[in-house]
Design a protein around this motif. Structure first.
Motif, mmCIF file in Angstrom:
data_model
loop_
_atom_site.group_PDB
_atom_site.id
_atom_site.type_symbol
_atom_site.label_atom_id
_atom_site.label_comp_id
_atom_site.label_asym_id
_atom_site.label_seq_id
_atom_site.Cartn_x
_atom_site.Cartn_y
_atom_site.Cartn_z
ATOM 1 N N ARG A 1 -0.541 -13.982 36.911
ATOM 2 C CA ARG A 1 0.354 -14.591 35.915
ATOM 3 C C ARG A 1 1.528 -15.296 36.610
ATOM 4 O O ARG A 1 1.922 -16.413 36.238
ATOM 5 N N LYS B 1 2.425 -19.262 36.460
ATOM 6 C CA LYS B 1 3.724 -19.719 35.968
ATOM 7 C C LYS B 1 4.435 -20.584 37.016
ATOM 8 O O LYS B 1 4.975 -21.653 36.707
ATOM 9 N N GLU C 1 -3.130 -23.486 34.923
ATOM 10 C CA GLU C 1 -3.863 -22.376 34.291
ATOM 11 C C GLU C 1 -5.284 -22.821 33.978
ATOM 12 O O GLU C 1 -5.659 -23.967 34.233
ATOM 13 N N ILE D 1 -5.760 -15.928 31.674
ATOM 14 C CA ILE D 1 -4.897 -16.912 32.348
ATOM 15 C C ILE D 1 -5.714 -18.001 33.047
ATOM 16 O O ILE D 1 -5.370 -19.178 32.999
#
Lengths: 81, 427
Positions: free
Chosen positions: B325, B329, B334, B388
């Motif tokens: 994750r 980010k 993604e 994700i």
């Protein structure tokens, strides 16, 4: 123990610590530090290996007398007599 | 100030599944596990009885190390460092001088805790100090136990005279050593730096982790399945020993001596979450992880879309989905846009302080040989990861393909983060 046998055992212990150990012949009158160029810090390791090998105890003041190969042989002969 | 470009001109490795880069390359391609069950750990009641120990019995130490070191060194972390370091130095086409000091080269070689290691290898029923026999410690207890011991013994072989440093930063130790070497060279303060890290192995290093219940304890009967990063069923990391070493060199110096160039280091970043904001001694502050990765990308002046492969930290713990994750980010990528992601830990376990450098050697091998290595044991990817990124972003077999840009990160106890960007060398 015969002197020659003691010397042979000592050679086996000392050789790994001699920079040119494979090629050099260890004559009895050679000084461990000045002639054989053994790092002085390693003398304590040689003493420990000798103590283990011959099951003897070598006191600090005796270490100070062990300058040559012959000296080391003498100490072992005396301690194992 | 004009910064110098920094390239990698030599690599060496000791890992639980292979010793030497040629065998390591094959092991990575084949997905070879180095993890075994150890009877000793079972006898001592450790919950986790598996781990990776490089097989030194397949190596004739006298062929690689000076005679005295080959015969007398007992600390495995230091032996691994010397083997990896000497291999890297020779691989770079460099020969140590017996007489003179090389003032243009230095080394940064970190370690976890070498003193745990040397206690094991002395094979004494109890530590001599406590038996009143401290004289039995001999002359090497300090030099093999001090944290700079690996660097010090390695430099007794190489004779380098620029900065000689030993960092210790838990699991980021290896990647941090390489980042520090990169920074030193980019400032033009030396021609080349040998960078790496090492960790020994066995009960004294592993028992403390076992007591924390962070090791995998469900695979004692099936050791090679224990380390399964990114899996839905990961239960803890599998510890191992090992060392990686990389010769970093300014591009000018590498060109001047016509050296083989494996890859270029474009930049990196190290930071800490300060053990605040979710960060603790053992867990990362995600905000800091994201900042570290972002900053490394910025320093390297790359577009995240150019990243072909992420070599993650991914230890086979419940932290793996959080790490994915954070990568997503930080990079703003993604799903199917996320780069391929892998880690050698499924094969070699977690080499703790040795991990970063061993894994960087794996990165360099993948760039230079154009392949992406497999993640073994991944029959069930963690569902939170699949929320994700696309499943095909995680290779389950090795794939031959062009690999230009690789991003590597490690995260360590103390809430420490380190990220690096490597790229195939282009003029």
């Amino acid at each position: 123990m015969e002197r020659d046998n003691v010397k042979e055992e000592l050679m086996t212990i000392i050789k790994p610590f001699v920079p040119d150990g494979e090629s050099i012949s260890l004559a009895e009158n050679q000084d461990l530090i000045n002639d054989l160029k053994i790092n002085s810090a390693h003398i304590v390791d040689i003493v420990l290996d000798i103590e283990d090998k011959f099951d003897i105890n070598i006191e600090d003041d005796v270490i100070g007398e062990m300058n040559t190969v012959a000296d080391a042989v003498d100490v072992v002969m005396r301690k194992t007599a | 100030m004009e910064k110098h470009r920094v390239v990698i001109t030599g690599i060496g490795v000791v890992a639980s599944n292979a010793i030497g880069t040629a065998d390591f390359l094959e092991a990575l391609k084949q997905g070879k596990s180095g993890i075994k069950q150890w009877e000793e750990l079972e006898k001592l009641n450790l919950r986790s009885q598996i781990g990776g120990q490089p097989n030194l019995s397949e190596v004739n130490l006298e062929e690689h190390l000076p005679r005295l070191l080959a015969a007398k060194l007992t600390n495995k972390g230091i032996i691994y460092a010397c083997l990896a370091g000497v291999e890297a130095w020779k691989d770079a086409g460099l020969t140590p001088s017996e007489e003179t000091t090389d003032f243009d080269s230095g080394l940064i070689f970190g370690a976890g805790d070498l003193s745990f290691d040397s206690w094991i290898n002395r094979e004494m029923p109890s530590y001599p100090i406590d038996r009143g026999e401290s004289k039995k410690l001999g002359s090497r207890t300090i030099s093999e136990g001090m944290n700079s011991g690996a660097a010090a013994y390695l430099n007794s072989i190489l004779g380098l005279g620029s900065r000689i440093q030993s960092n210790s930063s838990a699991c980021i130790t290896g990647s941090e050593a390489v980042l520090m070497g990169y920074e030193y060279l980019s400032e033009g303060r030396a021609d080349r730096m040998l960078c790496g890290s090492t960790e020994g192995d066995g009960r004294y290093i592993w028992a403390g982790f076992d007591a924390m219940r962070v090791l995998c304890s469900d695979s004692n009967e099936n050791p090679t399945y224990g380390s399964r990063p990114m899996s839905a069923t990961s239960t803890g990391f599998v510890p191992s020993g090992g060392s990686g070493a990389l010769v970093l060199e300014t591009l000018e110096s590498a060109k001047k001596r016509n050296a083989k160039i494996y890859a270029e280091i474009l930049g990196g970043q190290v930071n800490s979450g300060g053990q605040r904001g979710g960060g603790t001694m053992t867990a990362p502050n995600s905000e800091a992880v994201v900042a570290c990765i972002k900053s490394a990308v910025k320093n390297a002046k790359i577009d995240p879309k150019d990243i072909d492969l992420i070599s993650g930290h991914l230890t086979s713990t419940k932290g793996d989905p959080i790490e994915i994750r954070n990568w997503s980010k930080a990079l703003g990528l993604e799903g199917g846009d996320f780069p391929l992601v892998n880690t050698p830990k499924s094969m070699i376990g977690h080499a703790i302080a040795g991990a970063g450098s061993v894994e960087l050697v794996a990165c360099v091998l993948q760039i230079y040989n154009n392949f992406v290595h497999t993640n073994i044991n991944l029959d069930q990817i963690h569902p939170e990861i699949l929320e994700i990124i696309e499943e095909d972003r995680i290779p389950k077999k090795s794939v031959n393909q062009e690999v230009n840009t690789v991003m590597k990160a490690n995260f360590g106890f103390g809430d420490l983060n380190c990220a690096l960007v490597l790229r195939k060398f282009k003029e």
